[in-house]
Design a protein around this motif. Structure first.
Motif, mmCIF file in Angstrom:
data_model
loop_
_atom_site.group_PDB
_atom_site.id
_atom_site.type_symbol
_atom_site.label_atom_id
_atom_site.label_comp_id
_atom_site.label_asym_id
_atom_site.label_seq_id
_atom_site.Cartn_x
_atom_site.Cartn_y
_atom_site.Cartn_z
ATOM 1 N N THR A 114 37.180 -23.342 -8.661
ATOM 2 C CA THR A 114 37.239 -21.785 -8.909
ATOM 3 C C THR A 114 36.940 -21.084 -7.510
ATOM 4 O O THR A 114 35.964 -21.475 -6.690
ATOM 5 C CB THR A 114 35.984 -21.426 -9.643
ATOM 6 O OG1 THR A 114 36.089 -21.869 -10.986
ATOM 7 C CG2 THR A 114 36.097 -19.752 -9.934
ATOM 8 N N VAL A 115 38.078 -20.388 -7.093
ATOM 9 C CA VAL A 115 38.042 -19.476 -6.059
ATOM 10 C C VAL A 115 38.110 -17.935 -6.167
ATOM 11 O O VAL A 115 38.785 -17.524 -6.889
ATOM 12 C CB VAL A 115 39.199 -19.882 -4.979
ATOM 13 C CG1 VAL A 115 39.139 -19.002 -3.599
ATOM 14 C CG2 VAL A 115 39.284 -21.549 -4.770
ATOM 15 N N GLY A 116 37.092 -17.273 -5.467
ATOM 16 C CA GLY A 116 36.905 -15.757 -5.574
ATOM 17 C C GLY A 116 36.857 -15.107 -4.495
ATOM 18 O O GLY A 116 36.375 -15.636 -3.197
ATOM 19 N N VAL A 117 36.850 -13.881 -4.327
ATOM 20 C CA VAL A 117 36.434 -12.809 -3.251
ATOM 21 C C VAL A 117 35.514 -12.053 -3.624
ATOM 22 O O VAL A 117 35.525 -11.302 -4.996
ATOM 23 C CB VAL A 117 37.993 -12.195 -3.023
ATOM 24 C CG1 VAL A 117 37.493 -11.074 -1.793
ATOM 25 C CG2 VAL A 117 38.874 -13.083 -2.258
ATOM 26 N N TYR A 153 32.979 -25.728 -7.932
ATOM 27 C CA TYR A 153 33.733 -26.794 -8.156
ATOM 28 C C TYR A 153 32.776 -27.968 -8.711
ATOM 29 O O TYR A 153 31.946 -28.263 -8.255
ATOM 30 C CB TYR A 153 34.522 -27.612 -7.248
ATOM 31 C CG TYR A 153 35.485 -28.899 -7.941
ATOM 32 C CD1 TYR A 153 36.260 -28.834 -8.797
ATOM 33 C CD2 TYR A 153 35.184 -30.336 -7.517
ATOM 34 C CE1 TYR A 153 37.193 -30.106 -9.418
ATOM 35 C CE2 TYR A 153 35.616 -31.234 -7.968
ATOM 36 C CZ TYR A 153 36.557 -31.247 -8.730
ATOM 37 O OH TYR A 153 37.241 -32.431 -9.505
ATOM 38 N N GLU A 154 33.225 -28.102 -10.252
ATOM 39 C CA GLU A 154 32.299 -29.159 -10.864
ATOM 40 C C GLU A 154 32.767 -30.711 -10.673
ATOM 41 O O GLU A 154 33.960 -30.876 -11.097
ATOM 42 C CB GLU A 154 32.153 -28.889 -12.355
ATOM 43 C CG GLU A 154 31.139 -30.030 -13.232
ATOM 44 C CD GLU A 154 31.002 -29.565 -14.612
ATOM 45 O OE1 GLU A 154 30.547 -30.376 -15.406
ATOM 46 O OE2 GLU A 154 31.387 -28.509 -15.145
ATOM 47 N N MET A 326 23.895 -35.533 -21.504
ATOM 48 C CA MET A 326 22.622 -36.217 -21.284
ATOM 49 C C MET A 326 22.488 -36.798 -19.839
ATOM 50 O O MET A 326 21.265 -37.102 -19.288
ATOM 51 C CB MET A 326 22.571 -37.472 -22.309
ATOM 52 C CG MET A 326 22.532 -36.999 -23.730
ATOM 53 S SD MET A 326 21.098 -36.576 -24.258
ATOM 54 C CE MET A 326 20.094 -38.165 -24.208
ATOM 55 N N PHE A 327 23.414 -36.448 -19.030
ATOM 56 C CA PHE A 327 23.383 -37.152 -17.676
ATOM 57 C C PHE A 327 23.666 -36.037 -16.802
ATOM 58 O O PHE A 327 23.637 -34.813 -17.066
ATOM 59 C CB PHE A 327 24.833 -37.944 -17.499
ATOM 60 C CG PHE A 327 24.859 -38.989 -18.665
ATOM 61 C CD1 PHE A 327 23.979 -40.241 -17.987
ATOM 62 C CD2 PHE A 327 25.071 -39.111 -19.783
ATOM 63 C CE1 PHE A 327 23.917 -41.590 -18.974
ATOM 64 C CE2 PHE A 327 24.994 -40.447 -20.703
ATOM 65 C CZ PHE A 327 24.474 -41.305 -20.283
ATOM 66 N N PRO A 328 23.520 -36.237 -15.312
ATOM 67 C CA PRO A 328 23.604 -35.251 -14.399
ATOM 68 C C PRO A 328 24.840 -34.493 -14.264
ATOM 69 O O PRO A 328 26.012 -34.935 -14.451
ATOM 70 C CB PRO A 328 23.000 -36.167 -13.011
ATOM 71 C CG PRO A 328 22.375 -37.147 -13.662
ATOM 72 C CD PRO A 328 23.031 -37.628 -14.960
ATOM 73 N N ALA A 329 24.525 -33.453 -13.979
ATOM 74 C CA ALA A 329 25.751 -32.600 -13.591
ATOM 75 C C ALA A 329 25.950 -32.022 -12.246
ATOM 76 O O ALA A 329 24.942 -31.615 -11.532
ATOM 77 C CB ALA A 329 25.963 -31.169 -14.603
ATOM 78 N N LEU A 330 27.143 -32.253 -11.168
ATOM 79 C CA LEU A 330 26.959 -31.907 -10.107
ATOM 80 C C LEU A 330 27.883 -30.783 -9.930
ATOM 81 O O LEU A 330 29.169 -30.956 -10.127
ATOM 82 C CB LEU A 330 27.546 -33.162 -9.065
ATOM 83 C CG LEU A 330 27.634 -32.938 -7.768
ATOM 84 C CD1 LEU A 330 26.494 -32.581 -6.947
ATOM 85 C CD2 LEU A 330 28.127 -34.347 -7.075
ATOM 86 N N ARG A 331 27.630 -29.885 -9.140
ATOM 87 C CA ARG A 331 28.284 -28.730 -8.938
ATOM 88 C C ARG A 331 28.368 -28.283 -7.367
ATOM 89 O O ARG A 331 27.282 -28.255 -6.887
ATOM 90 C CB ARG A 331 27.967 -27.417 -9.733
ATOM 91 C CG ARG A 331 28.862 -26.164 -9.099
ATOM 92 C CD ARG A 331 28.497 -25.254 -10.081
ATOM 93 N NE ARG A 331 29.075 -25.460 -11.622
ATOM 94 C CZ ARG A 331 30.588 -25.199 -11.921
ATOM 95 N NH1 ARG A 331 31.291 -24.940 -10.978
ATOM 96 N NH2 ARG A 331 30.826 -25.500 -13.181
#
Length: 480
Positions: A114-117, A153-154, A326-331
């Motif tokens: 996801t890209v934004g200004v 980004y995930e 239930m598991f880790p989420a990396l962003r």
């Protein structure tokens, strides 16, 4: 120094195995097709030597063809064309397909960053204590202008994004199958209502002819009564029969009007703006013969079964989505741009700023929420499997119902044709005997009443055979 057993266990040689076990724990389960008792042939269908069971292959998207043209009726062709263009329920189903496809697009958007200004401006004053200064220090207000490009980004470590996309795509496919089911139902409803309307026209024609005969009888009996050749009882009986038959004709006109209104709604038109031409079903009407085919082919062609199957796939994918929680989420996040106290200096090279970060989150205490979501998703899959089984069983039953309906109606048609011929001959003889003075008027009434009843039954039977033929086509998935 002693080696930590946990570090020893997590040696590089074992890390691929650990990762595989973790990924297997959060992946969606393998979806296996439910065990179905598919018969080798329909009980009510004549099975040929070449008819054999074959495994079903997905074919719900195959074109059904314009099956209604097998009836060789240009009026029916035009009605179905108009209904397909203007029916409100079909438009609703089409809108739901668009919604489901859009939701699938939303899910697929998670695959890319996801890209934004951002552009902001603010002015504020902090307290001396918050800045690490003494309480009596004077702090001047600060103005900050900022313009930057942001990205997020995930990393799909445990399949949350992939499973969510699979579920959304299956939902879209189910919605498309449901649309085809609504379309098939609309086409069949138009055809059946049309044939019921034509059957009503046929009954009305029989009743109008009977009214004409009754009026003729009243005129003859009135003349004979005036001449003293007939008692008042026979004259009263003829008038009673005339009034009763007129009442039946008026009731049939009401029934025809209701069918006409129902057809108007199917066509997407106001009831007041639509009129159907009087067009009775003739005795010589020929209906197409519909081969039932193989029961396994039914699973390929019925759009409602296809929708139930896609619902199973979506429910199965959502188990993977629930497990991934239930598991880790990396962003991964990043931002770069400019920041300055003066907007005139905002885009100077010396005002540049940037930041790069990563966020790894893992639920530790959630009160059992994630486990409950997994249990709910698994129960939803069980529900969809049961719905699929029920859809298949109901489909087989509908085909059998319509096959037995056509078989028995064909037998009835042969008997009713004989009955019509006998009733017409009986009415003719009774009238001749009465005019010759060799029988009473009651015999004439009985013969004419029987003839009208049998002729109405014959018309109703022709309508029932036409609507049952359409019902068989619909139960077979709209084609053969």
């Amino acid at each position: 120094m002693k080696t930590n057993p946990l570090l020893k266990f997590a040696s590089p040689s074992l890390m691929p195995l650990v990762a595989a076990l973790v990924l297997a724990g959060c992946a969606a389960p393998e979806l296996r097709a439910p065990e179905l008792d598919v018969p080798s042939g329909y009980k009510e269908a004549a099975v040929t030597e070449s008819a054999r069971w074959k495994p079903a292959q997905p074919a719900e998207a195959q074109p059904r063809g314009e099956w209604w043209k097998a009836f060789n009726d240009s009026t029916l062709d035009k009605l179905i064309e108009d209904a397909t263009t203007a029916n409100a329920n079909l438009a609703t189903a089409a809108a739901r397909v668009k919604q489901a496809r859009a939701l699938a697009g939303v899910a697929e958007a998670d695959r890319i960053p996801t890209v934004g200004v951002e552009f902001s401006g603010q002015r504020g004053r902090g307290s001396p204590v918050s800045l690490g200064l003494s309480q009596d220090t004077a702090v001047v207000p600060v103005t900050a202008w900022q313009g930057r490009l942001t990205a997020s980004y995930e990393v799909d470590l445990f399949g949350r994004v992939a499973n969510n996309i699979s579920a959304a795509q299956a939902d879209a496919q189910a919605s498309e199958a449901t649309y085809r089911s609504v379309l098939l139902a609309l086409q069949a409803d138009v055809a059946q209502t049309y044939f019921r309307l034509r059957a009503a026209d046929g009954e009305l024609a029989v009743l109008n002819e009977t009214v004409r005969l009754r009026e003729e009888n009243v005129r003859i009996n009135q003349r004979r009564y005036d001449l003293g050749d007939l008692g008042e009882l026979d004259l009263a009986r003829s008038k009673t029969e005339l009034s009763t038959t007129r009442s039946d004709a008026i009731a049939m006109e009401r029934q025809r009007a209701l069918l006409e209104h129902a057809l108007a709604v199917l066509l997407g038109k106001p009831a007041a703006a639509f009129s159907a031409q009087n067009n009775p079903l003739p005795e010589s009407a020929v209906l197409p013969g519909i081969p039932a085919g193989l029961p396994s082919a039914l699973l390929e062609r019925r759009p409602d079964i296809a929708a139930a199957q896609r619902a199973m796939i979506a429910a199965n994918a959502r188990i993977g989505v629930a497990r991934s929680a239930m598991f880790p989420a990396l962003r991964l996040t990043g931002a770069g741009g400019y920041q300055s106290e003066d907007i005139a200096d905002l885009f100077m090279w010396s005002s540049r700023t940037w930041v790069v970060g990563a966020l790894l989150s893992l639920p530790i205490i959630d009160g059992g929420r994630n486990k409950a979501n997994i249990a709910r998703s698994e129960a939803a899959l069980e529900e969809s499997v049961a719905d699929y089984r029920q859809s298949v069983l109901a489909a087989f039953a509908e085909v059998e119902d319509n096959l037995v309906g056509l078989r028995t109606l064909a037998g009835q048609a042969q008997s009713i044709d004989d009955a019509v011929a006998s009733a017409r001959r009986s009415a003719e003889l009774a009238n001749k005997l009465y005019l010759a003075g060799r029988s009473g008027y009651l015999d004439v009434l009985d013969a004419q009443r029987n003839l009208a009843t049998v002729e109405r039954s014959a018309v109703q039977l022709r309508g029932a055979r036409a609507t049952t033929t359409v019902a068989l086509i619909r139960s077979l998935g709209g084609g053969w």
